[in-house]
Scaffold this motif. Structure first.
Motif, PDB file in Angstrom:
ATOM      1  N   TYR A  47      51.553  28.001  36.871  1.00  0.00           N
ATOM      2  CA  TYR A  47      51.649  28.405  35.461  1.00  0.00           C
ATOM      3  C   TYR A  47      52.513  27.403  34.709  1.00  0.00           C
ATOM      4  O   TYR A  47      53.692  27.261  35.008  1.00  0.00           O
ATOM      5  N   GLY A  67      51.199  42.189  36.999  1.00  0.00           N
ATOM      6  CA  GLY A  67      51.698  41.414  35.871  1.00  0.00           C
ATOM      7  C   GLY A  67      53.145  41.726  35.522  1.00  0.00           C
ATOM      8  O   GLY A  67      53.909  40.835  35.168  1.00  0.00           O
ATOM      9  N   PHE A  72      54.884  39.618  32.822  1.00  0.00           N
ATOM     10  CA  PHE A  72      53.951  39.878  31.725  1.00  0.00           C
ATOM     11  C   PHE A  72      54.079  41.318  31.257  1.00  0.00           C
ATOM     12  O   PHE A  72      54.365  42.216  32.045  1.00  0.00           O
ATOM     13  N   ASP A  74      51.445  42.684  29.397  1.00  0.00           N
ATOM     14  CA  ASP A  74      50.090  43.085  29.029  1.00  0.00           C
ATOM     15  C   ASP A  74      49.140  43.198  30.227  1.00  0.00           C
ATOM     16  O   ASP A  74      47.943  43.024  30.082  1.00  0.00           O
ATOM     17  N   ASN A  75      49.682  43.497  31.404  1.00  0.00           N
ATOM     18  CA  ASN A  75      48.886  43.641  32.629  1.00  0.00           C
ATOM     19  C   ASN A  75      48.154  42.372  33.039  1.00  0.00           C
ATOM     20  O   ASN A  75      47.223  42.422  33.836  1.00  0.00           O
ATOM     21  N   LYS A  76      48.533  41.228  32.471  1.00  0.00           N
ATOM     22  CA  LYS A  76      47.922  39.958  32.856  1.00  0.00           C
ATOM     23  C   LYS A  76      48.273  39.651  34.311  1.00  0.00           C
ATOM     24  O   LYS A  76      49.364  39.963  34.778  1.00  0.00           O
ATOM     25  N   ARG A  77      47.358  39.044  35.003  1.00  0.00           N
ATOM     26  CA  ARG A  77      47.587  38.596  36.368  1.00  0.00           C
ATOM     27  C   ARG A  77      47.261  37.118  36.458  1.00  0.00           C
ATOM     28  O   ARG A  77      46.482  36.604  35.670  1.00  0.00           O
ATOM     29  N   ASN A  82      43.130  30.535  38.394  1.00  0.00           N
ATOM     30  CA  ASN A  82      44.009  29.946  37.380  1.00  0.00           C
ATOM     31  C   ASN A  82      44.839  28.779  37.916  1.00  0.00           C
ATOM     32  O   ASN A  82      45.502  28.094  37.143  1.00  0.00           O
TER      33      ASN A  82
END
Length: 129
Positions: A47, A67, A72, A74-77, A82
């Motif tokens: 990242y 997340g 995070f 917003d529940n981003k994983r 990625n």
């Protein structure tokens, strides 16, 4: 070796033998897997320039981290899809590394986690302006 305290919980770190994976390398099972030659190890940009060295199990499993744990809101994983491949580990070996018995992770992973959370926090604040 400096950094005597965990960057997450500030507990005293211990020195342990670790396989070349920054995520699971401290586990006895992974040390056995290393001795049996079960895994390959790669370095990835996970990242925004933050890198980890992972085995070929942890790289695929990384998306299972919630997340919220990573920082995070917003529940981003972050998953394997990625990652940006940086390099293979050519001559992997068992090495001594610092480990937090409270957090259950190696110092390299804990520094990554601290830096990732700080990155996300700054991005969140910048996005609200």
């Amino acid at each position: 070796m400096k950094n005597e305290q965990c960057p997450i919980c500030y507990s005293k770190l211990e020195v342990v033998d670790c396989a070349p994976c920054n995520d699971c390398g401290h586990l006895e099972e992974e040390i056995e897997h290393f001795k049996q030659g079960k895994h390959q190890y790669n370095v990835y940009n996970i990242y925004r320039g933050l890198k980890l060295q992972l085995c070929d199990f942890c790289d695929v499993d990384f998306g299972s981290y919630k997340g919220e744990y990573l920082g995070f809101n917003d529940n981003k994983r972050i998953g394997y899809e990625n990652f940006e491949f940086v390099s293979s580990v050519e001559a992997p070996s068992i090495e001594k590394a610092k480990y937090c018995p409270e957090c259950g992770n190696q110092l390299a992973f804990l520094k990554f986690l601290r830096d990732l959370r700080e990155f996300i926090k700054k991005e969140t604040v910048a996005g609200k302006k």
